[in-house]
Design a protein around this motif. Structure first.
Motif, PDB file in Angstrom:
ATOM      1  N   ALA A  93      -9.071  -8.647  -7.752  1.00 33.21           N
ATOM      2  CA  ALA A  93      -9.713  -7.658  -6.878  1.00 33.21           C
ATOM      3  C   ALA A  93     -10.567  -8.355  -5.825  1.00 33.21           C
ATOM      4  N   VAL A  94     -11.271  -9.394  -6.246  1.00 39.09           N
ATOM      5  CA  VAL A  94     -12.112 -10.137  -5.294  1.00 39.09           C
ATOM      6  C   VAL A  94     -11.241 -10.711  -4.182  1.00 39.09           C
ATOM      7  N   MET A  95     -10.133 -11.332  -4.572  1.00 43.20           N
ATOM      8  CA  MET A  95      -9.242 -11.922  -3.567  1.00 43.20           C
ATOM      9  C   MET A  95      -8.793 -10.877  -2.561  1.00 43.20           C
ATOM     10  N   LEU A  96      -8.386  -9.742  -3.110  1.00 43.25           N
ATOM     11  CA  LEU A  96      -7.872  -8.660  -2.282  1.00 43.25           C
ATOM     12  C   LEU A  96      -8.924  -8.164  -1.291  1.00 43.25           C
ATOM     13  N   VAL A  97     -10.088  -7.827  -1.830  1.00 43.76           N
ATOM     14  CA  VAL A  97     -11.131  -7.227  -0.999  1.00 43.76           C
ATOM     15  C   VAL A  97     -11.696  -8.262  -0.030  1.00 43.76           C
ATOM     16  N   ASP A  98     -11.854  -9.472  -0.532  1.00 42.64           N
ATOM     17  CA  ASP A  98     -12.326 -10.542   0.329  1.00 42.64           C
ATOM     18  C   ASP A  98     -11.369 -10.750   1.498  1.00 42.64           C
ATOM     19  N   HIS A  99     -10.106 -10.688   1.178  1.00 43.05           N
ATOM     20  CA  HIS A  99      -9.089 -10.840   2.210  1.00 43.05           C
ATOM     21  C   HIS A  99      -9.236  -9.754   3.286  1.00 43.05           C
ATOM     22  N   ARG A 136     -14.363  -3.299   7.020  1.00 41.35           N
ATOM     23  CA  ARG A 136     -15.706  -3.175   6.468  1.00 41.35           C
ATOM     24  C   ARG A 136     -15.831  -1.945   5.565  1.00 41.35           C
ATOM     25  N   ARG A 137     -15.145  -0.908   5.925  1.00 42.58           N
ATOM     26  CA  ARG A 137     -15.296   0.327   5.135  1.00 42.58           C
ATOM     27  C   ARG A 137     -14.040   0.501   4.272  1.00 42.58           C
ATOM     28  N   ILE A 138     -14.152  -0.032   3.059  1.00 39.93           N
ATOM     29  CA  ILE A 138     -12.987  -0.109   2.188  1.00 39.93           C
ATOM     30  C   ILE A 138     -13.062   0.901   1.042  1.00 39.93           C
ATOM     31  N   VAL A 139     -12.110   1.773   1.019  1.00 43.03           N
ATOM     32  CA  VAL A 139     -12.047   2.766  -0.060  1.00 43.03           C
ATOM     33  C   VAL A 139     -11.558   2.093  -1.337  1.00 43.03           C
ATOM     34  N   PHE A 140     -12.117   2.502  -2.487  1.00 41.85           N
ATOM     35  CA  PHE A 140     -11.584   2.039  -3.771  1.00 41.85           C
ATOM     36  C   PHE A 140     -11.194   3.245  -4.615  1.00 41.85           C
ATOM     37  N   LEU A 141      -9.988   3.201  -5.145  1.00 39.78           N
ATOM     38  CA  LEU A 141      -9.491   4.282  -6.006  1.00 39.78           C
ATOM     39  C   LEU A 141      -9.513   3.815  -7.454  1.00 39.78           C
ATOM     40  N   ARG A 142     -10.352   4.439  -8.240  1.00 37.05           N
ATOM     41  CA  ARG A 142     -10.495   4.046  -9.645  1.00 37.05           C
ATOM     42  C   ARG A 142      -9.274   4.409 -10.476  1.00 37.05           C
ATOM     43  N   GLY A 143      -9.040   3.629 -11.515  1.00 38.05           N
ATOM     44  CA  GLY A 143      -7.987   3.961 -12.472  1.00 38.05           C
ATOM     45  C   GLY A 143      -8.509   4.946 -13.502  1.00 38.05           C
ATOM     46  N   PRO A 144      -7.727   5.195 -14.543  1.00 37.78           N
ATOM     47  CA  PRO A 144      -8.128   6.152 -15.577  1.00 37.78           C
ATOM     48  C   PRO A 144      -9.442   5.756 -16.242  1.00 37.78           C
ATOM     49  N   ASP A 145     -10.192   6.743 -16.636  1.00 39.71           N
ATOM     50  CA  ASP A 145     -11.454   6.528 -17.339  1.00 39.71           C
ATOM     51  C   ASP A 145     -11.246   5.635 -18.556  1.00 39.71           C
ATOM     52  N   GLY A 146     -12.109   4.659 -18.705  1.00 44.50           N
ATOM     53  CA  GLY A 146     -12.037   3.827 -19.896  1.00 44.50           C
ATOM     54  C   GLY A 146     -10.968   2.752 -19.827  1.00 44.50           C
ATOM     55  N   HIS A 147     -10.217   2.734 -18.764  1.00 36.29           N
ATOM     56  CA  HIS A 147      -9.188   1.709 -18.608  1.00 36.29           C
ATOM     57  C   HIS A 147      -9.863   0.428 -18.126  1.00 36.29           C
ATOM     58  N   GLU A 148      -9.784  -0.596 -18.943  1.00 35.53           N
ATOM     59  CA  GLU A 148     -10.530  -1.806 -18.607  1.00 35.53           C
ATOM     60  C   GLU A 148     -10.032  -2.502 -17.350  1.00 35.53           C
ATOM     61  N   ASP A 149      -8.734  -2.474 -17.141  1.00 40.45           N
ATOM     62  CA  ASP A 149      -8.211  -3.082 -15.919  1.00 40.45           C
ATOM     63  C   ASP A 149      -8.972  -2.519 -14.719  1.00 40.45           C
ATOM     64  N   SER A 150      -9.119  -1.214 -14.737  1.00 31.54           N
ATOM     65  CA  SER A 150      -9.784  -0.551 -13.622  1.00 31.54           C
ATOM     66  C   SER A 150     -11.255  -0.970 -13.519  1.00 31.54           C
ATOM     67  N   GLN A 151     -11.913  -1.034 -14.646  1.00 35.39           N
ATOM     68  CA  GLN A 151     -13.333  -1.410 -14.629  1.00 35.39           C
ATOM     69  C   GLN A 151     -13.534  -2.791 -14.023  1.00 35.39           C
ATOM     70  N   TRP A 152     -12.685  -3.720 -14.424  1.00 37.00           N
ATOM     71  CA  TRP A 152     -12.818  -5.073 -13.884  1.00 37.00           C
ATOM     72  C   TRP A 152     -12.480  -5.123 -12.402  1.00 37.00           C
ATOM     73  N   ARG A 153     -11.494  -4.323 -12.017  1.00 32.93           N
ATOM     74  CA  ARG A 153     -11.137  -4.314 -10.604  1.00 32.93           C
ATOM     75  C   ARG A 153     -12.284  -3.766  -9.774  1.00 32.93           C
ATOM     76  N   GLU A 154     -12.950  -2.772 -10.307  1.00 33.02           N
ATOM     77  CA  GLU A 154     -14.093  -2.230  -9.583  1.00 33.02           C
ATOM     78  C   GLU A 154     -15.201  -3.278  -9.484  1.00 33.02           C
ATOM     79  N   ARG A 155     -15.404  -4.002 -10.557  1.00 33.80           N
ATOM     80  CA  ARG A 155     -16.417  -5.055 -10.529  1.00 33.80           C
ATOM     81  C   ARG A 155     -16.090  -6.073  -9.431  1.00 33.80           C
ATOM     82  N   GLY A 156     -14.818  -6.421  -9.360  1.00 34.23           N
ATOM     83  CA  GLY A 156     -14.400  -7.363  -8.324  1.00 34.23           C
ATOM     84  C   GLY A 156     -14.629  -6.797  -6.934  1.00 34.23           C
TER      85      GLY A 156
END
Lengths: 338, 338
Positions: free
Chosen positions: B168-174, B181-201
């Motif tokens: 996620a960092v690579m993607l957003v950094d890119h 500058r104004r980047i939308v993020f679409l969250r995955g399903p609740d409790g899905h860890e992949d999504s949580q980490w991607r949001e962190r990135g």
DNA sequence: ATATACTTTGAAAACGCTTTCAGAAAGCGT
DNA sequence: ACGCTTTCTGAAAGCGTTTTCAAAGTATAT
């Protein structure tokens, strides 16, 4: 290490409920009526001891594994998940387990590790099991259902497949109706029945419109993107004249798109392209692909249904053909022309 | 009906070879040396009688099933086949069978039909097994490996997953590097860890460039095309200002494409779009999707490796993180801008 | 030779259920 | 009350392996 060993067995339950193990077995399986109060005690004992019958012991005693096997050779990206989903759902509804085995060509095993001794029946997809093994299983009266493949001559084994020929006819007829005359066909892998039927449909549609079959328009696609790409590139290079491509399947269509774009031929204006299967991405590539929808999940479910019939000693249908459906999108060009 | 019953057993082999069944068992398993000539006789007898040991009997006697279970909740179209392929290949190399079970939400079963008694170990994908069941298995010391999910607190269960945050960092950094500058993020399903980490990135990448996190730019994508489509439509309708979308995964990216096209916003000129996973179709949609490749087949293989370690009583790694890799195509716009 | 230690081997006991068989209990008609 | 069914129930015999145990056979050391 792990302590499976210490969990309750049927004798513990029997002792705890003050009955014989035979009685416990009976309430477990409902094979014979058991007095209400005893049954109640047994059920309570089962719950309290957290008893779960060992499948291995059951299998050994009853000679039923309660699981069926799925054999396939390739996990074709877009195709396979739907098949598996249908099978899985239908099977678990019926209380069976699913053992999965893939026979990759590079695995030189003699004895198939899946068969009579670890399953009650087999679901076989395309050519994943060779004729001899199928014949052997048939000879010992082992329940099998084939998907997308006809059984060896003389064997009455149920087959589930889709209307490949009809689908191909619809596709090619559609192209012809909208003015295309020189239609390339990309064959699938050798011996793949889906491909053979699709070719038959291709030929029939041509014949119906009095367009002679032209061998130079037929090439190899292998249901594979890269092969299709190479084949089409060669056709173009050789100066073969064509105004449409029936790619054999959607994967191959991707390769066709690539070759066409490289050659600066517009889809659908210069060349119409159609696929087969309607895989997930078909609607999202550009231009969206006209194709035929194959109800593959339903093939899976139906295969399970037939196998269950066999397992219950009932007669199964020897052939179930699932309807295919034309999905018109933009790659055939009819949305503009017609 | 079917005649599994009449095939040879170990005693037939023993009789035919003139030895005891114990000896046959020994040459079968190589547990104890056996005189060369006797071993030879036994092998010949096995071949002649076409003997195959019954797995059920073996399991009952040895308390090992020689099969492992795969539990998952959804067959995500593009994702799942690769996982299965990796698992299947690695597992069969090691001589284990694969039992497959999908825990659809709508299946109200108490006792999981897969576990200690029919498998030697379990491969669990994301949240397909609830915490209690995992805890129970852990308590009885049953080998489990988790994929894309951390174990409940205090339990040392191996986990295999991919570098979601890094990806996620690579993607957003890119995106930021190329002027968004104004980047939308679409969250995955609740409790899905992949999504949580991607949001962190996502957040870290923003922070690294001193862009404040803006909650109005975050919405729900559910790793699902339709949800993503709806969410993006709403954002547009609400007049939210954005110049890029990190869709959460590739499926959601499809929905984003649709919403954007409907709103006549050009990709990537008006809005850059990036996904995650690099599923099969990512390179073929239009414009080709910039995304991050997750080595999912390798996750499957690695999970099997760790589980096998556990089965052999060896120590397994508690965490294996597979590297992700930026795949730059056209939807991010950098091929033109930079 | 003789005692001592390995190797090989077979008998028999699990493993945890299902199923057959025969007997006990209960219901019924007379 | 007395046979005759009809229901339930438990004992025991498998199901086909692995594994333990002790015995028999061989080799090694004294």
């Amino acid at each position: 290490m792990n302590s499976k060993s210490n969990s309750a067995t049927i004798s513990n339950v029997a002792a705890h409920a003050g009955v014989s193990i035979a009685t416990v077995s009976r309430v477990l399986n409902g094979t014979t009526p058991v007095q209400a109060d005893k049954a109640e005690r047994v059920k309570r004992a089962i719950a309290e001891l957290n008893f779960v019958p060992r499948p291995a012991a059951r299998t050994l005693a009853s000679r039923k594994t309660n699981t069926i096997g799925l054999v396939f050779s390739e996990i074709r990206g877009a195709f396979f998940p739907h098949l598996l989903k249908g099978i899985e759902a239908q099977l678990h509804e019926a209380g069976y387990e699913l053992l999965v085995y893939s026979t990759h060509s590079d695995r030189p095993i003699k004895r198939k590790p899946i068969g009579e001794h670890n399953t009650d029946g087999l679901l076989v997809f395309t050519t994943s099991l060779d004729k001899e093994e199928i014949a052997r299983l048939y000879r010992i009266n082992f329940p099998i259902v084939l998907m997308h493949e006809t059984p060896p001559a003389g064997m009455d084994i149920p087959v589930i497949t889709v209307e490949n020929k009809d689908g191909a006819v619809m596709l090619v007829d559609h192209l012809i109706t909208h003015g295309r005359r020189r239609i390339v066909f990309l064959r699938g892998p050798d011996g793949h029945e889906d491909s053979q039927w699709r070719e038959r449909g291709y030929r029939e549609a041509l014949a119906a419109h009095d367009i002679p079959f032209d061998e130079t328009l037929v090439s190899s696609g292998e249901f594979d993107q890269e092969t299709a790409y190479q084949s089409l590139k060669k056709l173009i290079h050789n100066g073969v004249d064509f105004d449409a491509v029936f790619a054999g399947d959607d994967d191959a269509a991707i390769g066709v798109y690539r070759a066409l774009k490289e050659a600066n031929r517009l889809i659908p204006d210069d060349v119409a392209v159609v696929g087969f299967d309607d895989v997930d991405f078909a609607g999202y590539i550009s231009p969206p692909l006209t194709t035929v929808r194959a109800p593959i999940e339903e093939v899976g479910r139906e295969a399970v249904r037939q196998l269950l019939s066999l397992l219950n000693g009932e007669q199964a249908q020897s052939l179930v053909l699932k309807r295919t459906e034309l999905v018109i999108r933009e790659s055939c060009g009819c949305l503009n022309n017609s």
